[in-house]
Motif scaffolding. Structure first.
Motif, PDB file in Angstrom:
ATOM      1  N   PHE A  33      -6.198 -19.619   8.965  1.00 59.57           N
ATOM      2  CA  PHE A  33      -5.190 -19.790  10.011  1.00 59.57           C
ATOM      3  C   PHE A  33      -4.815 -18.418  10.554  1.00 59.57           C
ATOM      4  O   PHE A  33      -4.715 -17.439   9.812  1.00 59.57           O
ATOM      5  CB  PHE A  33      -3.966 -20.552   9.506  1.00 59.57           C
ATOM      6  CG  PHE A  33      -3.282 -19.953   8.300  1.00 59.57           C
ATOM      7  CD1 PHE A  33      -2.135 -19.186   8.437  1.00 59.57           C
ATOM      8  CD2 PHE A  33      -3.776 -20.165   7.015  1.00 59.57           C
ATOM      9  CE1 PHE A  33      -1.489 -18.640   7.324  1.00 59.57           C
ATOM     10  CE2 PHE A  33      -3.147 -19.618   5.896  1.00 59.57           C
ATOM     11  CZ  PHE A  33      -2.001 -18.861   6.053  1.00 59.57           C
ATOM     12  N   GLY A  79       2.848 -26.838  17.603  1.00 59.87           N
ATOM     13  CA  GLY A  79       1.919 -26.630  18.700  1.00 59.87           C
ATOM     14  C   GLY A  79       1.952 -27.863  19.575  1.00 59.87           C
ATOM     15  O   GLY A  79       2.664 -28.835  19.290  1.00 59.87           O
ATOM     16  N   ASN A  99      -2.775 -25.429  10.440  1.00 58.85           N
ATOM     17  CA  ASN A  99      -3.386 -25.151  11.740  1.00 58.85           C
ATOM     18  C   ASN A  99      -4.677 -24.372  11.497  1.00 58.85           C
ATOM     19  O   ASN A  99      -4.696 -23.151  11.532  1.00 58.85           O
ATOM     20  CB  ASN A  99      -2.444 -24.311  12.613  1.00 58.85           C
ATOM     21  CG  ASN A  99      -1.144 -25.017  12.898  1.00 58.85           C
ATOM     22  OD1 ASN A  99      -1.045 -26.225  12.792  1.00 58.85           O
ATOM     23  ND2 ASN A  99      -0.133 -24.257  13.247  1.00 58.85           N
ATOM     24  N   SER A 128      -0.344 -30.823  21.717  1.00 54.94           N
ATOM     25  CA  SER A 128      -1.657 -31.442  21.830  1.00 54.94           C
ATOM     26  C   SER A 128      -1.596 -32.614  22.801  1.00 54.94           C
ATOM     27  O   SER A 128      -0.584 -33.312  22.892  1.00 54.94           O
ATOM     28  CB  SER A 128      -2.177 -31.896  20.466  1.00 54.94           C
ATOM     29  OG  SER A 128      -1.206 -32.662  19.774  1.00 54.94           O
ATOM     30  N   HIS A 157      -5.620 -27.848  20.404  1.00 54.16           N
ATOM     31  CA  HIS A 157      -4.181 -27.862  20.628  1.00 54.16           C
ATOM     32  C   HIS A 157      -3.728 -26.470  21.059  1.00 54.16           C
ATOM     33  O   HIS A 157      -4.420 -25.464  20.844  1.00 54.16           O
ATOM     34  CB  HIS A 157      -3.427 -28.345  19.394  1.00 54.16           C
ATOM     35  CG  HIS A 157      -3.448 -27.404  18.241  1.00 54.16           C
ATOM     36  ND1 HIS A 157      -4.307 -27.538  17.172  1.00 54.16           N
ATOM     37  CD2 HIS A 157      -2.715 -26.293  17.968  1.00 54.16           C
ATOM     38  CE1 HIS A 157      -4.107 -26.576  16.302  1.00 54.16           C
ATOM     39  NE2 HIS A 157      -3.149 -25.789  16.764  1.00 54.16           N
ATOM     40  N   THR A 176       1.609 -21.426   7.487  1.00 52.86           N
ATOM     41  CA  THR A 176       1.196 -22.747   7.940  1.00 52.86           C
ATOM     42  C   THR A 176       1.534 -23.753   6.858  1.00 52.86           C
ATOM     43  O   THR A 176       1.761 -23.395   5.698  1.00 52.86           O
ATOM     44  CB  THR A 176      -0.306 -22.784   8.263  1.00 52.86           C
ATOM     45  OG1 THR A 176      -0.617 -23.957   9.021  1.00 52.86           O
ATOM     46  CG2 THR A 176      -1.163 -22.761   6.999  1.00 52.86           C
ATOM     47  N   THR A 188       5.129 -23.650  12.708  1.00 53.00           N
ATOM     48  CA  THR A 188       3.741 -24.089  12.674  1.00 53.00           C
ATOM     49  C   THR A 188       3.460 -25.148  13.727  1.00 53.00           C
ATOM     50  O   THR A 188       2.472 -25.870  13.638  1.00 53.00           O
ATOM     51  CB  THR A 188       3.396 -24.644  11.290  1.00 53.00           C
ATOM     52  OG1 THR A 188       4.264 -25.755  10.993  1.00 53.00           O
ATOM     53  CG2 THR A 188       3.576 -23.588  10.223  1.00 53.00           C
ATOM     54  N   GLN A 241     -10.608 -24.230  16.697  1.00 51.05           N
ATOM     55  CA  GLN A 241      -9.731 -25.002  15.819  1.00 51.05           C
ATOM     56  C   GLN A 241     -10.509 -26.125  15.144  1.00 51.05           C
ATOM     57  O   GLN A 241     -11.526 -26.602  15.652  1.00 51.05           O
ATOM     58  CB  GLN A 241      -8.570 -25.596  16.626  1.00 51.05           C
ATOM     59  CG  GLN A 241      -7.638 -24.558  17.215  1.00 51.05           C
ATOM     60  CD  GLN A 241      -6.652 -25.165  18.192  1.00 51.05           C
ATOM     61  OE1 GLN A 241      -6.655 -26.369  18.415  1.00 51.05           O
ATOM     62  NE2 GLN A 241      -5.818 -24.335  18.780  1.00 51.05           N
ATOM     63  N   PRO A 280      -1.261 -23.341  20.735  1.00 51.11           N
ATOM     64  CA  PRO A 280      -0.301 -22.741  19.797  1.00 51.11           C
ATOM     65  C   PRO A 280       1.084 -22.651  20.407  1.00 51.11           C
ATOM     66  O   PRO A 280       1.249 -22.587  21.639  1.00 51.11           O
ATOM     67  CB  PRO A 280      -0.885 -21.345  19.540  1.00 51.11           C
ATOM     68  CG  PRO A 280      -2.328 -21.464  19.882  1.00 51.11           C
ATOM     69  CD  PRO A 280      -2.406 -22.465  20.995  1.00 51.11           C
ATOM     70  N   ASP A 321      -9.733 -29.693  12.461  1.00 50.38           N
ATOM     71  CA  ASP A 321      -8.801 -30.520  11.693  1.00 50.38           C
ATOM     72  C   ASP A 321      -9.083 -30.377  10.203  1.00 50.38           C
ATOM     73  O   ASP A 321     -10.241 -30.173   9.788  1.00 50.38           O
ATOM     74  CB  ASP A 321      -8.952 -31.994  12.090  1.00 50.38           C
ATOM     75  CG  ASP A 321      -8.469 -32.264  13.504  1.00 50.38           C
ATOM     76  OD1 ASP A 321      -7.648 -31.475  14.002  1.00 50.38           O
ATOM     77  OD2 ASP A 321      -8.931 -33.251  14.107  1.00 50.38           O
ATOM     78  N   SER A 328       6.251 -30.932  15.219  1.00 55.72           N
ATOM     79  CA  SER A 328       5.772 -31.421  13.932  1.00 55.72           C
ATOM     80  C   SER A 328       6.854 -32.294  13.332  1.00 55.72           C
ATOM     81  O   SER A 328       7.871 -32.589  13.990  1.00 55.72           O
ATOM     82  CB  SER A 328       5.463 -30.246  12.994  1.00 55.72           C
ATOM     83  OG  SER A 328       6.676 -29.603  12.618  1.00 55.72           O
ATOM     84  N   ILE A 359      -1.390 -32.035  14.786  1.00 60.09           N
ATOM     85  CA  ILE A 359      -1.026 -31.106  13.720  1.00 60.09           C
ATOM     86  C   ILE A 359      -0.330 -31.825  12.567  1.00 60.09           C
ATOM     87  O   ILE A 359      -0.916 -32.085  11.529  1.00 60.09           O
ATOM     88  CB  ILE A 359      -0.145 -29.975  14.287  1.00 60.09           C
ATOM     89  CG1 ILE A 359      -0.892 -29.284  15.438  1.00 60.09           C
ATOM     90  CG2 ILE A 359       0.206 -28.960  13.208  1.00 60.09           C
ATOM     91  CD1 ILE A 359      -0.068 -28.288  16.201  1.00 60.09           C
TER      92      ILE A 359
END
Length: 772
Positions: free
Chosen positions: A166, A719, A177, A721, A593, A171, A717, A184, A595, A186, A629, A727
């Motif tokens: 990361f 972001g 992340n 998407s 995604h 994170t 952490t 990036q 940041p 998953d 998140s 995330i």
């Protein structure tokens, strides 16, 4: 590599010609592998082999087969230290005076490590080494961490052939992340399936090394393994925490006594070392209530489990190297990047995003969360009393230039290269000394040029001279320190420290550079006072003056000036951004995604989110746009064929508005409007309330009130998407279906933010500094 001159012969035909192949670059004969392990926020007194109360058997076996250094120093902050470790130059010489998020427009502070300061990875890869980086990086300018790049300060742009980890300062351990090489990725599994980042990083390290060794077993590697532990969040499976139940009920005051006793028995600190004085910011353990003691003990149990779990993953890597027959010929260098962290504050936190949004910790709520601390639900950190104990026997902690912030563990093991076993070395060593030591051990000279850039001189000194000579005179005799205006200087056994006044709230005058006068220096004779427990400045005013003047001399050499003690103002400094400010941001599904630093800012301002979609026959579901998140944020999504908007208030409450009508099939435009209806109340940790209206093709289909919003940040952490929640799901409504991708088609999602932005600079400063 530059093209080599052809040494064959070229005729008119093949029969008249002689082929010639360019020579393959090979590392020097018998050059060792190198494994550098960088722990995060682990204090001098936390590892078992340094007298700590946590079991670290794998790190301990490195120490038993090698050396421990008790006079190793860092910069007191993560990114600056890591830049020193990798380049052999001081942090200001690397333009890394702080983390990149607080960079300023001066050579020592701009956050861009010059290519003239080549990294050890760049030096070794050109000499035939495989080079791998895994885990925390945090050396890329904040404006360059998105898919827009540039990528020259990402790991692959600085000599590493492979990367998995990361880019930021911290994170979530369960839903990280992740970046794989330059894109990036998953996580390969979920928390419910047993995923944990440190385990993933260890397995990837094994795979990277194995991939090359099975093809070219003689090719050495340089592996930079940085698990991100034990930085917050302190997250680890419960079975690792259970072992420590009740082990810290004695409290931090007694823990310091026990740790010092163990350190003296082990010879890690000299006989007669005193504990540093009582920290005025830390409450005595016996003044806490029973509930506070119970909660804080549990928080330390979680940290202990996290550290031992990290040690176990290090053990997996060491075991693999042993299976390959490579461990004895691997130079292992294990360090921490700074002292233990006080970012949990006096009471600790179960979710630091509440702290960053001025939402007060609630003792009763935190007590109710105790059994789930360490799990995926919380982003927890222990109180700073345990920080103080973790830096035993020193004063203070991370961010400060006392030994508590800047003195850290250093374990070196190289069975085929170091004869000594289990010994302690006392010579002064600094993070800038690691790169020249690796170069000496590998038999490689520092290059004059790397990647076409003429190289600056390496500023560190190899400490390989101490490997088998315990009494060798130290060769690094002078070292300056500076971190956010706090200063120190080491010279020939003396150390002078210029702190901020303890317990004094900083005024605007205190935070200005002009207030950093030369009065207030403390002086410590480390030959007699290992722990910096006794300030002797009044007894040696001439030595104080000598060292203060020496500090200014060193500062002038290494781009430390202009000295900058600003806090909030430093955050507010204008710096490059990933894109020009604009009123409309357009996002597309299927990509990476965005940041947090590059995402649209919608908090506390009127805004709209418009998605142009195609709904198939039978309806659709899934996320259109998610930002944040489980610790806070918002999401526009479709469930049960109805458009929904949810605002997650710092993980405490979710406020949802649902459309009255089902989503029509075919092409249409869906829109969410947020109209602020009140003021921000920062003291209470409450963002602007608002009215949310939902629309299908311009026709209103729903309305509701959001009484309280996130006031400052959606989280460290977080972001943004599009087309899924990539995330750590914003809403509990679809968390079990993460990433809950939209099953229709999305042409684009536009966010209009023409309303005036609200920024609370002081709180933003606290937020970004916690990513150290």
């Amino acid at each position: 590599m530059p093209r080599q001159e052809f040494h064959g012969r070229i005729g008119r035909t093949y029969d008249e010609s002689e082929p010639w192949w360019p020579e393959q670059t090979r590392a020097p004969e018998d050059a060792p592998n190198v494994l550098t392990i960088v722990l995060d926020d682990v204090g001098f007194g936390q590892l078992g082999c340094y007298g700590g109360l946590v079991d670290t058997p794998n790190i301990d076996r490195l120490a038993e087969n090698g050396l421990r250094y008790n006079n190793f120093h860092t910069t007191a902050l993560c990114s600056p230290t890591r830049s020193c470790l990798l380049t052999g130059r001081n942090h200001h010489s690397n333009a890394m005076a702080g983390i990149t998020e607080v960079s300023t427009g001066f050579p020592g502070y701009n956050g861009h490590i010059p290519h003239e300061n080549g990294m050890i990875s760049e030096m070794l890869v050109e000499q035939g080494y495989s080079t791998y980086a895994l885990g925390k990086w945090h050396l890329t300018p904040a404006e360059s961490t998105s898919a827009a790049g540039p990528y020259d300060q990402w790991p692959l742009g600085r000599g590493f052939e492979r990367y998995y980890g990361f880019l930021g300062g911290d994170t979530d351990q369960y839903t990280p992340n992740l970046v794989h090489d330059n894109h990036q990725e998953d996580p390969p599994s979920t928390p419910e399936e047993g995923y944990h980042l440190t385990e993933d990083l260890a397995q990837r390290t094994i795979e990277f090394i194995g991939d090359a060794k099975q093809v070219d077993p003689d090719k050495p590697f340089f592996t930079y393994f940085c698990p991100g532990a034990c930085h917050a969040p302190h997250q680890v499976p419960e079975e690792w925490v259970e072992k420590y139940e009740g082990e810290f009920d004695m409290g931090w005051d007694e823990a310091r006594e026990q740790i010092l006793e163990r350190q003296i028995e082990m010879g890690v600190v000299p006989e007669g070392t005193d504990l540093s004085p009582q920290n005025p910011d830390v409450r005595a353990w016996d003044t806490l209530s029973e509930d506070e003691q119970r909660l804080y003990s549990r928080m330390m149990e979680v940290f202990a489990g996290f550290l031992e779990h990290t040690d176990a993953q290090i053990g997996k890597v060491l075991d693999y190297l042993e299976e390959l027959g490579e461990l004895d010929d691997t130079l292992v260098v294990l360090v921490s990047d700074n002292g233990a962290s006080a970012e949990g504050g006096p009471t600790g936190s179960v979710d630091e995003n509440r702290f960053f949004n001025n939402v007060p910790e609630d003792l009763e709520e935190n007590l109710a969360a105790m059994d789930e601390l360490g799990g995926p639900k919380y982003f927890n950190h222990y109180p700073w009393g345990w920080t103080w104990a973790g830096n035993t026997p020193f004063q203070r902690w991370k961010r400060e230039t006392y030994r508590g912030g800047a003195s850290d563990p250093l374990v070196v093991s190289w069975p085929n290269g170091i004869e000594a076993r289990g010994e302690v070395r006392e010579q002064f060593v600094h993070a800038i000394d690691v790169t020249p030591t690796i170069l000496e051990a590998t038999g490689i000279d520092a290059p004059d040029e790397v990647g076409g850039y003429s190289q600056s001189p390496i500023e560190g000194t190899s400490f390989a001279y101490s490997f088998d000579e315990p009494d060798a005179p130290e060769q690094h005799v002078t070292q300056y320190f500076e971190m956010i205006g706090t200063r120190a200087i080491y010279h020939d056994g003396w150390r002078a420290v210029r702190p901020w006044p303890f317990g004094k709230e900083m005024t605007a005058e205190d935070l200005s550079a002009t207030s950093l006068e030369d009065s207030g220096w403390e002086l410590y004779n480390l030959r007699e006072d290992f722990s910096e427990a006794h300030d002797v400045a009044s007894e040696h005013p001439e030595k104080v003056l000598e060292l203060a003047q020496l500090w200014w001399t060193e500062a002038g050499k290494h781009d430390v000036l202009p000295l900058d003690g600003r806090g909030v103002q430093r955050f507010a400094e204008e710096r490059p951004q990933p894109g020009k400010p604009r009123d409309q941001y357009v996002y597309y599904p299927g990509g990476q995604h965005v940041p947090e630093n590059a995402a649209v800012k919608v908090l506390n301002r009127d805004h709209t989110i418009t998605a142009d979609v195609t709904v198939p026959e039978g309806g659709a579901e899934g996320v259109l746009l998610a930002h944040g998140s489980r610790q806070g944020g918002y999401s526009l999504y479709v469930m049960d064929n109805h458009l929904r908007y949810v605002h997650n208030y710092v993980g405490v409450e979710e406020y949802e508005v649902v459309a009255d009508a089902p989503l029509p099939e075919g092409e249409l435009s869906v829109r969410m409007e947020f109209e602020t209806t009140g003021e921000v109340n920062l003291q209470a940790g409450e963002g602007a309330p608002g009215t949310v209206r939902l629309y299908y093709d311009g026709e209103q289909v729903g309305e509701g009130e959001i009484p309280m919003t996130v006031p400052i940040t959606t989280g460290l952490t977080a972001g943004l998407s599009c087309g899924r929640d990539a995330i750590n799901a914003v809403s509990d409504q679809y968390r079990e279906q993460t990433p809950f991708a939209f099953t229709g088609d999305i042409a684009r999602v536009a966010v209009d933010v023409s309303g005036e932005q609200f920024v609370h600079e002081e709180a933003e400063m606290d937020r970004i500094m916690a990513r150290e």
